[in-house]
Design a protein around this motif. Structure first.
Motif, PDB file in Angstrom:
ATOM      1  N   GLU A  26       0.882  -1.324   0.169  1.00  0.00           N
ATOM      2  CA  GLU A  26       0.182  -0.405   0.367  1.00  0.00           C
ATOM      3  C   GLU A  26       0.407   1.433   0.202  1.00  0.00           C
ATOM      4  N   LYS A  27       2.229   1.062   0.349  1.00  0.00           N
ATOM      5  CA  LYS A  27       3.351   2.189   0.634  1.00  0.00           C
ATOM      6  C   LYS A  27       3.947   2.041  -0.634  1.00  0.00           C
ATOM      7  N   PHE A  28       3.721   1.853  -1.609  1.00  0.00           N
ATOM      8  CA  PHE A  28       4.676   1.874  -2.432  1.00  0.00           C
ATOM      9  C   PHE A  28       4.353   2.908  -3.412  1.00  0.00           C
ATOM     10  N   LYS A  29       4.561   3.928  -4.328  1.00  0.00           N
ATOM     11  CA  LYS A  29       4.100   4.911  -5.595  1.00  0.00           C
ATOM     12  C   LYS A  29       5.706   4.940  -6.126  1.00  0.00           C
ATOM     13  N   ALA A  30       5.376   5.349  -7.470  1.00  0.00           N
ATOM     14  CA  ALA A  30       5.988   5.008  -8.402  1.00  0.00           C
ATOM     15  C   ALA A  30       6.533   6.574  -8.437  1.00  0.00           C
ATOM     16  N   ILE A  31       7.855   7.232  -8.519  1.00  0.00           N
ATOM     17  CA  ILE A  31       8.479   9.029  -8.977  1.00  0.00           C
ATOM     18  C   ILE A  31       8.470   8.710 -10.035  1.00  0.00           C
ATOM     19  N   ALA A  32       7.476   9.930  -9.756  1.00  0.00           N
ATOM     20  CA  ALA A  32       7.280  10.850 -11.248  1.00  0.00           C
ATOM     21  C   ALA A  32       8.515  11.817 -11.078  1.00  0.00           C
ATOM     22  N   ASP A  33       8.494  11.385 -12.726  1.00  0.00           N
ATOM     23  CA  ASP A  33       9.708  12.274 -13.533  1.00  0.00           C
ATOM     24  C   ASP A  33       9.566  14.241 -13.842  1.00  0.00           C
ATOM     25  N   ARG A  34       9.478  14.523 -12.928  1.00  0.00           N
ATOM     26  CA  ARG A  34       9.147  16.112 -12.797  1.00  0.00           C
ATOM     27  C   ARG A  34      10.166  17.034 -13.200  1.00  0.00           C
ATOM     28  N   PHE A  35      11.703  16.815 -13.001  1.00  0.00           N
ATOM     29  CA  PHE A  35      12.464  17.237 -13.867  1.00  0.00           C
ATOM     30  C   PHE A  35      12.735  17.602 -15.696  1.00  0.00           C
ATOM     31  N   THR A  36      13.629  18.892 -15.640  1.00  0.00           N
ATOM     32  CA  THR A  36      13.534  19.469 -17.617  1.00  0.00           C
ATOM     33  C   THR A  36      14.774  19.806 -17.674  1.00  0.00           C
ATOM     34  N   THR A  37      15.518  20.139 -16.536  1.00  0.00           N
ATOM     35  CA  THR A  37      16.708  20.617 -16.777  1.00  0.00           C
ATOM     36  C   THR A  37      18.143  20.415 -15.741  1.00  0.00           C
ATOM     37  N   LEU A  38      18.848  19.876 -16.105  1.00  0.00           N
ATOM     38  CA  LEU A  38      20.460  19.612 -15.274  1.00  0.00           C
ATOM     39  C   LEU A  38      20.382  20.152 -14.435  1.00  0.00           C
ATOM     40  N   PRO A  39      20.385  21.849 -13.895  1.00  0.00           N
ATOM     41  CA  PRO A  39      20.789  22.511 -13.232  1.00  0.00           C
ATOM     42  C   PRO A  39      19.634  22.452 -11.994  1.00  0.00           C
ATOM     43  N   GLN A  40      18.504  22.000 -12.202  1.00  0.00           N
ATOM     44  CA  GLN A  40      17.134  21.927 -11.776  1.00  0.00           C
ATOM     45  C   GLN A  40      17.770  20.379 -10.844  1.00  0.00           C
ATOM     46  N   VAL A  41      17.641  19.083 -11.581  1.00  0.00           N
ATOM     47  CA  VAL A  41      18.076  17.992 -10.347  1.00  0.00           C
ATOM     48  C   VAL A  41      19.118  18.195  -9.795  1.00  0.00           C
ATOM     49  N   ALA A  42      19.753  18.379 -10.647  1.00  0.00           N
ATOM     50  CA  ALA A  42      21.108  19.401  -9.450  1.00  0.00           C
ATOM     51  C   ALA A  42      21.127  20.203  -8.627  1.00  0.00           C
ATOM     52  N   SER A  43      20.493  20.232  -8.040  1.00  0.00           N
ATOM     53  CA  SER A  43      19.794  21.953  -7.184  1.00  0.00           C
ATOM     54  C   SER A  43      18.701  20.615  -6.172  1.00  0.00           C
ATOM     55  N   ALA A  44      17.402  20.345  -6.892  1.00  0.00           N
ATOM     56  CA  ALA A  44      17.595  19.302  -6.309  1.00  0.00           C
ATOM     57  C   ALA A  44      17.854  18.671  -5.121  1.00  0.00           C
ATOM     58  N   ILE A  45      18.667  17.454  -5.776  1.00  0.00           N
ATOM     59  CA  ILE A  45      19.961  17.380  -4.973  1.00  0.00           C
ATOM     60  C   ILE A  45      20.360  17.810  -3.762  1.00  0.00           C
ATOM     61  N   ARG A  46      21.129  18.496  -3.997  1.00  0.00           N
ATOM     62  CA  ARG A  46      21.855  19.712  -3.149  1.00  0.00           C
ATOM     63  C   ARG A  46      20.728  19.914  -1.755  1.00  0.00           C
ATOM     64  N   ASN A  47      19.599  20.550  -2.240  1.00  0.00           N
ATOM     65  CA  ASN A  47      18.747  20.340  -1.527  1.00  0.00           C
ATOM     66  C   ASN A  47      17.957  19.477  -0.289  1.00  0.00           C
ATOM     67  N   GLU A  48      17.963  18.021  -1.107  1.00  0.00           N
ATOM     68  CA  GLU A  48      18.276  17.519   0.143  1.00  0.00           C
ATOM     69  C   GLU A  48      18.804  16.759   0.926  1.00  0.00           C
ATOM     70  N   GLY A  49      20.389  17.544   0.714  1.00  0.00           N
ATOM     71  CA  GLY A  49      20.999  17.079   1.762  1.00  0.00           C
ATOM     72  C   GLY A  49      22.225  16.037   1.128  1.00  0.00           C
ATOM     73  N   LEU A  50      22.318  15.457  -0.464  1.00  0.00           N
ATOM     74  CA  LEU A  50      22.810  14.629  -0.482  1.00  0.00           C
ATOM     75  C   LEU A  50      24.108  15.847  -0.734  1.00  0.00           C
ATOM     76  N   GLY A  51      25.333  15.039  -0.229  1.00  0.00           N
ATOM     77  CA  GLY A  51      26.363  15.461   0.636  1.00  0.00           C
ATOM     78  C   GLY A  51      27.730  13.900   0.202  1.00  0.00           C
ATOM     79  N   LYS A  52      27.348  12.857   0.573  1.00  0.00           N
ATOM     80  CA  LYS A  52      27.849  11.648   0.347  1.00  0.00           C
ATOM     81  C   LYS A  52      27.278  10.458  -0.476  1.00  0.00           C
ATOM     82  N   CYS A  53      27.762  10.140  -1.690  1.00  0.00           N
ATOM     83  CA  CYS A  53      27.387   9.678  -2.608  1.00  0.00           C
ATOM     84  C   CYS A  53      28.034   8.725  -3.262  1.00  0.00           C
ATOM     85  N   GLY A  54      28.185   7.346  -3.077  1.00  0.00           N
ATOM     86  CA  GLY A  54      29.353   6.475  -4.136  1.00  0.00           C
ATOM     87  C   GLY A  54      28.482   5.638  -5.480  1.00  0.00           C
ATOM     88  N   LEU A  55      29.538   5.794  -6.326  1.00  0.00           N
ATOM     89  CA  LEU A  55      29.010   4.897  -7.426  1.00  0.00           C
ATOM     90  C   LEU A  55      29.452   3.801  -7.662  1.00  0.00           C
TER      91      LEU A  55
END
Length: 253
Positions: free
Chosen positions: A3-32
């Motif tokens: 019941e909790k599952f919900k697909a995440i919508a694609d809501r950004f239109t530019t790379l700077p928008q998504v980069a800004s959203a990533i920073r706003n979520e506090g994503l400081g440490k990420c591994g690839l």
């Protein structure tokens, strides 16, 4: 959980928008973590989209889709990796088949996507393509890395989309939703991509929507700024996935 599952919508239109959203979520440490599909279907999946050649064909006059993906990721997504250490693996070759993975760089991780590309170029001509296709061993390895490091990771899988071990792959994706891990699958070659799109928006047994699929050829041939748009599509769901991971407490302690 369903019941909790919900697909995440694609809501950004530019790379700077998504980069800004990533920073706003506090994503400081990420591994690839990076994975490459070495299954036999790569030999025929370039019929329409890569001049009829194997998707792993390496020549001096043109870059194959895997080389293009690695280069673009190095120019864009690597920015979000705080230490540039990238565990990189291959799967689906004659040695591992659908039961395991192998290190691209024997004895250690790659430092940045530049070394990923150098290593790929060096080993690929000698890799024996095989079958079938199963993402599960790579996903479970990524889970293990998350457990060991206690850090958020993005697993990038570049594949031709012909998943044959569908149930095992589905279960691995569901299991991965219990850990601080996002999965991005980049489809190279002709497709079809029905299974990938199903993984992207369904699998309701997941705790959160942890999977994003990107059709490389479609993005690269329909955009005015292909590399930026490709990176945008790869990162589209990361801000919401990272927020879900924080809200679930996966990074506590």
């Amino acid at each position: 959980m369903t019941e909790k599952f919900k697909a995440i919508a694609d809501r950004f239109t530019t790379l700077p928008q998504v980069a800004s959203a990533i920073r706003n979520e506090g994503l400081g440490k990420c591994g690839l973590i990076f994975g490459i599909d070495y299954t036999m279907s790569n030999k025929v999946q370039g019929e329409k989209t890569f001049f009829g050649e194997s998707l792993h064909s390496i020549t001096d006059d043109r870059k194959n889709p895997y080389q293009q993906v690695i280069e673009i990721l190095g120019e864009t997504i690597e920015y979000f990796d705080d230490d540039r250490i990238i565990p990189a693996f291959g799967f689906g070759d004659k040695t591992t088949r659908d039961q395991g993975i192998f290190e691209l760089k024997k004895g250690g991780e790659c430092v940045g996507f530049k070394e990923v590309l150098q290593t790929y170029n060096a080993i690929t001509p000698n890799v024996k393509l095989h079958r079938p296709t199963n993402f599960a061993p790579l996903i479970y390895k990524a889970i293990q890395i998350c457990q060991q490091t206690k850090k958020y990771h993005i697993l990038v899988i570049v594949a031709d989309g012909q998943v044959t071990s569908e149930e095992e792959t589905q279960q691995a994706i569901v299991t991965a939703s219990q850990y601080p891990l996002s999965i991005i699958v980049i489809g190279v070659g002709d497709g079809p991509w029905g299974i990938m799109n199903e993984f992207d928006d369904r699998l309701p047994a997941r705790v959160f929507d942890n999977f994003q699929f990107v059709d490389f050829n479609e993005v690269m041939t329909t955009s005015k700024f292909p590399p930026a748009n490709f990176a945008l599509n790869c990162l589209m769901e990361i801000p919401d996935q990272y927020k879900a991971i924080k809200d679930l407490g996966y990074l506590d302690g």
